[in-house]
Design an enzyme around this catalytic site. Sequence first.
Site, PDB file in Angstrom:
ATOM      1  N   ASP A   1      28.827 -19.498 -23.797  1.00 32.68           N
ATOM      2  CA  ASP A   1      28.810 -18.096 -23.421  1.00 32.68           C
ATOM      3  C   ASP A   1      28.286 -17.251 -24.585  1.00 32.68           C
ATOM      4  O   ASP A   1      27.618 -17.760 -25.488  1.00 32.68           O
ATOM      5  CB  ASP A   1      30.227 -17.662 -23.009  1.00 32.68           C
ATOM      6  CG  ASP A   1      30.216 -16.663 -21.866  1.00 32.68           C
ATOM      7  OD1 ASP A   1      29.768 -15.533 -22.096  1.00 32.68           O
ATOM      8  OD2 ASP A   1      30.652 -17.021 -20.745  1.00 32.68           O
TER       9      ASP A   1
ATOM     10  N   HIS B   1      32.434 -10.982 -22.739  1.00 35.61           N
ATOM     11  CA  HIS B   1      32.231 -11.824 -21.564  1.00 35.61           C
ATOM     12  C   HIS B   1      32.847 -13.211 -21.739  1.00 35.61           C
ATOM     13  O   HIS B   1      33.589 -13.693 -20.876  1.00 35.61           O
ATOM     14  CB  HIS B   1      30.733 -11.941 -21.284  1.00 35.61           C
ATOM     15  CG  HIS B   1      30.395 -12.610 -20.006  1.00 35.61           C
ATOM     16  ND1 HIS B   1      30.275 -13.979 -19.891  1.00 35.61           N
ATOM     17  CD2 HIS B   1      30.139 -12.116 -18.774  1.00 35.61           C
ATOM     18  CE1 HIS B   1      29.957 -14.295 -18.648  1.00 35.61           C
ATOM     19  NE2 HIS B   1      29.875 -13.190 -17.944  1.00 35.61           N
TER      20      HIS B   1
ATOM     21  N   SER C   1      30.333 -14.949 -12.678  1.00 36.18           N
ATOM     22  CA  SER C   1      30.769 -15.332 -14.021  1.00 36.18           C
ATOM     23  C   SER C   1      32.273 -15.501 -14.093  1.00 36.18           C
ATOM     24  O   SER C   1      32.788 -16.232 -14.943  1.00 36.18           O
ATOM     25  CB  SER C   1      30.340 -14.268 -15.040  1.00 36.18           C
ATOM     26  OG  SER C   1      28.985 -14.351 -15.344  1.00 36.18           O
TER      27      SER C   1
END
EC number: 3.4.-.-
Length: 570
Positions: free
Chosen positions: A67, A283, A490
């Site tokens: 990521d 994220h 995601s």
Amino acid sequence: MNLLKKIILIASFVPFTLLAQDQKDKPKPNWQNLDLERDGVMGISTEKAYELLKGKKGSPVIVAVIDGGVDEEHEDLKSVIWKNSGEIAGNNTDDDKNGYADDVFGWNFIGSSIGNIQHDNLEVVRLVRKWQDKYSSVVNSTPLSDEERKEFSQYKKMITDFMTRLDNARRGYESLSVIKKTTEEIVAKLNKPAPTLKDFERYKSANEMESKVLKVIKSEMKKKNDYKLFKEDIDDTYKYYSSQVNYHLNMDFDPRDSVKDNYGNAFERFYGNADITGPDAEHGTHVAGIIGAVRDNNLGIKGVADNVRIMGIRAVPDGDERDKDVANSIRYAVDNGAKVINMSFGKAYVWNKASVDSAVKYAESKDVLLVHAAGNEAKNTDFATNYPNRIYGEITAVERPVLAGTGTIPGFGRPPVVGRVLQDTVKDKRFDMPSAKNWIEVGASGWKNDDELVANFSNYGKRTVDVFAPGVQINSTVPGSKYEPNDGTSMASPVVAGLAALIRSYYPSLTAVQVKDVIMRSVTKVNQKVKIKEDGASKKVKLDEISISGGVVNAYNAIQLASQMSTASL
């Protein structure tokens, strides 16, 4: 706040609406782990599954999170972060001789001794830059070989795609600049740091611009009477379009030199640094929490899996990831013991698919399960290209560009994209090609068991998306020991990665392929038709028409099936 919840620009002024659901319409806390019958939400029945596991002891499973970065100091994660026992932190020495010095918590393939990459181009920009010297002056009558003619055709489509994106980004940036500035001017005149809806309703516009912006402010404030949230929407969307113009679509911007690798060598392995957090770990930290945030510490949230070690691998910048880094991330994860790899990223173009294919084959040979987010363009990936994917090899076919729809900002910061749709005559050949058996492709679903079950941004595909999983308003960890809700495939992908880790923890005899089989066969089947977007229009379909399994993953069913399969193999 999640970029999916930001204001989306269309063509005209005051051109935006919110993708997020009304703030009054919220799911129950921890909804992704709840049960439809008990709790009235379409979660995956994790809490119910743990009742089956009571008294059983699982073994730790390493889950790699490839990521943009993971905050290894987060209060709800630090006890489950993977630690490389063979490495001594900070001595600048490769103690365990794995090729990576000081990789105590994982590795960063988009950094070096001089720092970390935060922003990068989209892949289409890198490809246009690669081919522009050769093809920018070519016309249709220029003599070219068959291979060059094919490249030239692709180049022309990429130029069209690039120019469309750049035009949209510039108009978005210009509009947001005006809206942001005008909003700040109005608030300054109100002389209140946190004005209410009534304050804006009482305000008298000084000019036509203020009148237009006021309409937008009042419209959004009626949905959620919180100026702070509205300002976050404005600021984050402004930042998004600023990044588009200055980095993602800037042909003169190329940060790769700072990595200090030989970028032309796609199979070079050893470069980067040991910083798994990087400059923006929001994220990746959110993804990690969904998988394995500590369940019994009375803090924050509950991850799906209760016995994981999160290995942070940084390979995804603000922009498109590079194939070389993705390939090396997969190999690093496999070589250092990961049994599940989560990949919540994707792009419409590919630079070197062979390098990624080789790494996926390597993971398959080592019994590692790969879980990948299907993407957030509301597209049918049976036709629209999405990389990386499970298919080994590249499609050599004539393709035509199709606008993917204005205004969609996917969960991983992707822009409105121009997808590429395969001709019908080529479609069947695509699925005849060899593909990875250790790969799960995940679409996103919401908490309501009705025709809006499939998230309105989620990609889908009867032959390319395996399952759906919760991906709307998922509350999880973000840097600084904080928590925020985010939307996207995601978020759906780590739900499935967590489930895979849960199965592999309690039933370690099952192979990666068997774990995938368990997850696919144990889904909650959906009988009603669900809404999707197709070619810009809304339609209703059965879930088995847009996915292979025709269902939403279910941990309770999966644990039951895994137990049966494990017992049968004894």
